[in-house]
Design a protein around this motif. Structure first.
Motif, PDB file in Angstrom:
ATOM      1  N   ASP A 216      50.563  49.757   0.429  1.00  0.00           N
ATOM      2  CA  ASP A 216      51.081  50.675  -0.579  1.00  0.00           C
ATOM      3  C   ASP A 216      52.598  50.781  -0.480  1.00  0.00           C
ATOM      4  O   ASP A 216      53.315  50.761  -1.495  1.00  0.00           O
ATOM      5  N   GLN A 217      53.093  50.856   0.745  1.00  0.00           N
ATOM      6  CA  GLN A 217      54.538  50.984   0.945  1.00  0.00           C
ATOM      7  C   GLN A 217      55.278  49.721   0.497  1.00  0.00           C
ATOM      8  O   GLN A 217      56.345  49.807  -0.134  1.00  0.00           O
ATOM      9  N   VAL A 218      54.697  48.570   0.814  1.00  0.00           N
ATOM     10  CA  VAL A 218      55.324  47.313   0.395  1.00  0.00           C
ATOM     11  C   VAL A 218      55.294  47.185  -1.126  1.00  0.00           C
ATOM     12  O   VAL A 218      56.262  46.728  -1.749  1.00  0.00           O
ATOM     13  N   SER A 219      54.206  47.616  -1.749  1.00  0.00           N
ATOM     14  CA  SER A 219      54.069  47.490  -3.198  1.00  0.00           C
ATOM     15  C   SER A 219      55.122  48.297  -3.940  1.00  0.00           C
ATOM     16  O   SER A 219      55.783  47.798  -4.848  1.00  0.00           O
ATOM     17  N   VAL A 220      55.293  49.568  -3.559  1.00  0.00           N
ATOM     18  CA  VAL A 220      56.287  50.384  -4.246  1.00  0.00           C
ATOM     19  C   VAL A 220      57.699  49.923  -3.900  1.00  0.00           C
ATOM     20  O   VAL A 220      58.611  49.982  -4.736  1.00  0.00           O
ATOM     21  N   SER A 221      57.891  49.403  -2.698  1.00  0.00           N
ATOM     22  CA  SER A 221      59.212  48.918  -2.298  1.00  0.00           C
ATOM     23  C   SER A 221      59.580  47.628  -3.031  1.00  0.00           C
ATOM     24  O   SER A 221      60.755  47.354  -3.280  1.00  0.00           O
ATOM     25  N   THR A 222      58.579  46.834  -3.364  1.00  0.00           N
ATOM     26  CA  THR A 222      58.816  45.622  -4.145  1.00  0.00           C
ATOM     27  C   THR A 222      59.104  45.978  -5.596  1.00  0.00           C
ATOM     28  O   THR A 222      59.961  45.367  -6.241  1.00  0.00           O
TER      29      THR A 222
END
Length: 249
Positions: free
Chosen positions: A227-233
């Protein structure tokens, strides 16, 4: 409006396991993004047994979970309450049809479906006993999202727990808030760690992403690395763009 449901039943089957990505993209394949502070307009009614003040405090704290990801740059603001308590009394001034799927009306509604009647109106009779919420971007131009919407099914917080009207804890429903707000900012579902999501073993629930299509555990109210990687991308900070070799501009 792109309505994406978070179901309550156990996950059925899937042919592939995919990490979360954007919910909608432009014709050229570029994800739609919010730019600047993301507004939201809370409903004026109750969410199950949660008072309006409690429900609005809940959404504020759960939006903040996405805001707190250090490698993403996204902030939210309460842009003022909707003018009415939105419900399924249609046609009337309070009817949900007046507020959902209205691009350009200046509202990004967070609708408290107090008893699940709106969910049934949208998805069909009985849907409110399996669909916990739905959300997504509602209005965009030139790749920029300008309005969104979310509907939260308060039938799951109404204090009644029967076979035809199941109940869940607020701790678990916080995962619903956060999941739907992921769709609100244009994240799709994640199917990473399918085994953990489907095996019924509680000791590995921390491996299940918040954006997993189904609510399995209250632990989904804490963002998984995916989830963190997705929003950061989707909406990276300048520092995280540089780490990936992109221009900071």
């Amino acid at each position: 409006m792109r309505c994406v449901a978070l179901g309550a039943a156990l996950f059925g089957s899937a042919n592939a396991a995919n990490a979360a990505g954007p919910l909608i993209v432009t014709n050229g394949g570029t994800p739609y993004r919010w730019v600047g502070t993301v507004p939201y307009n809370p409903d004026q009614g109750m969410l199950g047994v949660r008072t309006n003040a409690q429900a609005t405090a809940d959404i504020t704290s759960n939006f903040a979970v996405w805001d707190a990801v250090p490698t993403a740059t996204i902030t939210f603001r309460n842009a003022g309450a909707l003018p009415v308590d939105v419900d399924a009394t249609c046609p009337s001034t309070t009817c949900w049809e007046n507020y959902l799927s209205h691009c350009g009306d200046g509202f990004s509604p967070i609708v408290y479906d107090a008893d699940g009647a709106i969910t049934d109106d949208v998805f069909g009779t009985g849907a409110n006993n399996s669909i916990l919420g739905f959300a997504g971007p509602e209005c965009a131009s030139s790749g920029v999202i300008t309005e969104g919407s979310a509907v939260l099914n308060g039938r799951w917080l109404d204090g009644i727990n029967t076979s035809s009207n199941r109940e869940m804890s607020l701790a678990s429903f916080n995962g619903v808030f956060i999941h739907e707000f992921g769709h609100y900012i244009n994240l799709d579902h994640s199917q990473v760690n399918l085994v953990e999501g489907r095996d019924g073993v509680s000791t590995n629930n921390a491996a299940i992403a918040t954006m997993f299509p189904f609510l399995v555990s209250s632990e989904q109210s804490t963002l998984h690395l995916d989830d963190q990687v997705s929003v950061s991308t989707l909406i990276p900070t300048r520092a995280s763009r540089r780490r990936r070799g992109r221009s900071p501009a």
